[in-house]
Design a protein around this motif. Structure first.
Motif, short mmCIF file in Angstrom:
data_model
loop_
_atom_site.label_atom_id
_atom_site.label_comp_id
_atom_site.label_asym_id
_atom_site.label_seq_id
_atom_site.Cartn_x
_atom_site.Cartn_y
_atom_site.Cartn_z
N ARG A 251 0.85 -1.19 0.00
CA ARG A 251 0.00 0.00 0.00
C ARG A 251 0.89 1.23 0.00
NH1 ARG A 251 -5.52 -0.91 1.93
NH2 ARG A 251 -5.81 -3.15 2.28
N ILE A 252 0.57 2.20 -0.87
CA ILE A 252 1.38 3.41 -0.95
C ILE A 252 0.47 4.63 -1.02
CG2 ILE A 252 3.38 2.30 -2.02
CD1 ILE A 252 2.41 3.33 -4.74
N ALA A 253 1.01 5.77 -0.64
CA ALA A 253 0.25 7.01 -0.69
C ALA A 253 0.38 7.68 -2.05
CB ALA A 253 0.72 7.96 0.40
N SER A 254 1.48 7.42 -2.75
CA SER A 254 1.79 8.09 -4.01
C SER A 254 2.62 7.17 -4.88
CB SER A 254 2.58 9.37 -3.70
OG SER A 254 3.31 9.81 -4.83
N LEU A 255 2.52 7.34 -6.20
CA LEU A 255 3.35 6.54 -7.10
C LEU A 255 4.84 6.81 -6.87
CD1 LEU A 255 1.57 6.46 -10.59
CD2 LEU A 255 1.33 4.94 -8.64
N LEU A 256 5.16 7.97 -6.32
CA LEU A 256 6.57 8.27 -6.05
C LEU A 256 7.13 7.42 -4.92
CD1 LEU A 256 6.61 12.16 -6.45
CD2 LEU A 256 7.44 10.43 -8.05
N ASP A 257 6.27 6.66 -4.24
CA ASP A 257 6.75 5.72 -3.21
C ASP A 257 7.32 4.45 -3.83
OD1 ASP A 257 5.99 7.45 -1.18
OD2 ASP A 257 3.99 6.55 -0.98
N ILE A 258 7.12 4.25 -5.14
CA ILE A 258 7.70 3.09 -5.81
C ILE A 258 9.21 3.31 -5.94
CG2 ILE A 258 7.74 1.73 -7.94
CD1 ILE A 258 4.81 2.57 -8.36
N PRO A 259 10.03 2.36 -5.51
CA PRO A 259 11.48 2.57 -5.50
C PRO A 259 12.11 2.45 -6.88
CG PRO A 259 10.98 0.35 -4.75
CD PRO A 259 9.65 1.05 -4.96
N LEU A 260 12.21 3.55 -7.58
CA LEU A 260 12.79 3.52 -8.93
C LEU A 260 14.25 3.08 -8.93
CD1 LEU A 260 11.40 6.61 -10.87
CD2 LEU A 260 10.90 4.21 -11.20
N HIS A 261 14.93 3.21 -7.80
CA HIS A 261 16.34 2.81 -7.78
C HIS A 261 16.52 1.32 -8.02
CE1 HIS A 261 14.98 2.11 -3.59
NE2 HIS A 261 15.81 1.09 -3.64
N SER A 262 15.42 0.53 -7.85
CA SER A 262 15.53 -0.92 -8.06
C SER A 262 15.12 -1.33 -9.47
CB SER A 262 14.66 -1.66 -7.05
OG SER A 262 13.29 -1.41 -7.29
N CYS A 263 14.82 -0.35 -10.34
CA CYS A 263 14.36 -0.67 -11.69
C CYS A 263 15.53 -1.07 -12.59
CB CYS A 263 13.65 0.53 -12.32
SG CYS A 263 12.18 1.03 -11.40
N ARG A 264 15.20 -1.88 -13.60
CA ARG A 264 16.18 -2.28 -14.60
C ARG A 264 15.53 -2.17 -15.96
NH1 ARG A 264 18.48 -1.86 -10.60
NH2 ARG A 264 19.95 -3.27 -9.59
N ARG A 265 16.28 -1.75 -16.97
CA ARG A 265 15.73 -1.69 -18.33
C ARG A 265 15.52 -3.11 -18.85
NH1 ARG A 265 15.51 1.92 -22.58
NH2 ARG A 265 15.57 1.00 -24.64
N PRO A 266 14.30 -3.49 -19.25
CA PRO A 266 14.04 -4.86 -19.73
C PRO A 266 14.65 -5.11 -21.10
CG PRO A 266 12.09 -3.50 -19.99
CD PRO A 266 13.10 -2.66 -19.24
#
Length: 285
Positions: A251-266
């Protein structure tokens, strides 16, 4: 209410609901727009799934462009397009469809090869959101169903976030016609897993590395979980208090709570030209 679980170790793509997640009516949700722009810069895969049948895919793309977000039309999986695809795989092309809905839904059903009518006998009754619905429309749909027509609905969302208000969704109309006719519809949109699965086809990513974010448990979370996705409930749309169904993974308050630092280009993004997902995977074939 579930306890937040840890984020996936690698997130290659995000599937976003639209109404209540990216915008409310014509008003963009600022954090959501910032997240999408950041995700595009980071090379994160993005797709959009919406139960709203009042705009075509191209119209949704234009709406997002008006919010300074430019995405591929193919990344948008909406319920009017998905319903047309469902009908084309489960009914004879050329059959008569009595459509309760707005111009976008009527156009998508007609483009799928069906004769669209507003009254009289029909092979199929298709119901979506109609903000100008009348008692006569409900009566026509009920009569066709009592005459033996199949019942298909784009979705059953009870509420639709518009600006600061919550308005009746397609589910309110579907429920009225179902009650009058005594018939139970086939639901094409969420909570069915069909649209998230079509989004995965477009993205080319594995469910274990893809997350789905929405504002409603009974539709967004259930559909994502059914497709094997990590599900996230964001508190920017329909109030989350009192929502039933199985809880989300996060559960998050905002989409900015998604940790972009863990993303990888598919890697899938570097393979071949864009093409529509295979609607042959729709349930019911």
């Amino acid at each position: 209410m579930t306890t937040n679980t840890g984020w996936p170790e690698i997130i290659e793509a995000v599937i976003l609901d639209l109404d209540g997640t990216v915008y409310r009516g014509d008003a963009p949700i600022p954090d959501a727009i910032e997240f999408i722009r950041c995700a595009i810069r980071a090379g994160l895969g993005l797709a959009f799934v919406t139960n709203n049948s009042t705009r075509t895919r191209s119209q949704i793309r234009e709406k997002l462009r008006g919010m300074d977000v430019d995405v591929s039309e193919l990344s948008i999986i909406n319920s009017s397009w998905a319903t047309g695809a469902y009908l084309s795989h489960n009914f004879q092309i050329g059959a008569t469809a009595l459509v309760v809905g707005e111009e976008s839904l009527r156009n998508d059903i007609a483009r799928s090869g069906f004769k669209v009518v507003e009254s009289g006998p029909a092979n199929i009754v298709v119901v979506g959101l109609d903000r100008a619905i009348t008692y006569r429309t409900i009566t026509s749909a009920t009569s066709a169903l009592l005459g033996g027509a199949a019942f298909v609905a784009t979705n059953a969302d009870p509420l639709l976030p518009v600006g600061d208000a919550l308005t009746p969704g397609a589910g309110a109309i579907v429920a009225a016609i179902a009650t009058a006719s005594g018939q139970t519809p086939t639901i094409v949109g969420k909570p069915s897993a069909d649209m998230p699965k079509l989004a995965l086809k477009y993205l080319g990513t594995q469910p274990s590395r893809t997350i789905l974010v929405g504002d409603q448990v009974d539709t967004d979370v259930v559909s994502g979980a059914s497709a094997g996705l990590f599900t996230v409930l964001v508190a920017t749309g329909v109030p989350t208090a009192g929502q039933g169904g199985a809880g989300p993974d996060r559960r998050i308050a905002s989409l900015l709570d998604i940790p972009l630092h863990s993303c990888r280009r598919p890697l899938a993004w570097s393979v071949g030209p864009e093409s529509d997902p295979q609607d042959g995977d729709l349930v019911g074939q």
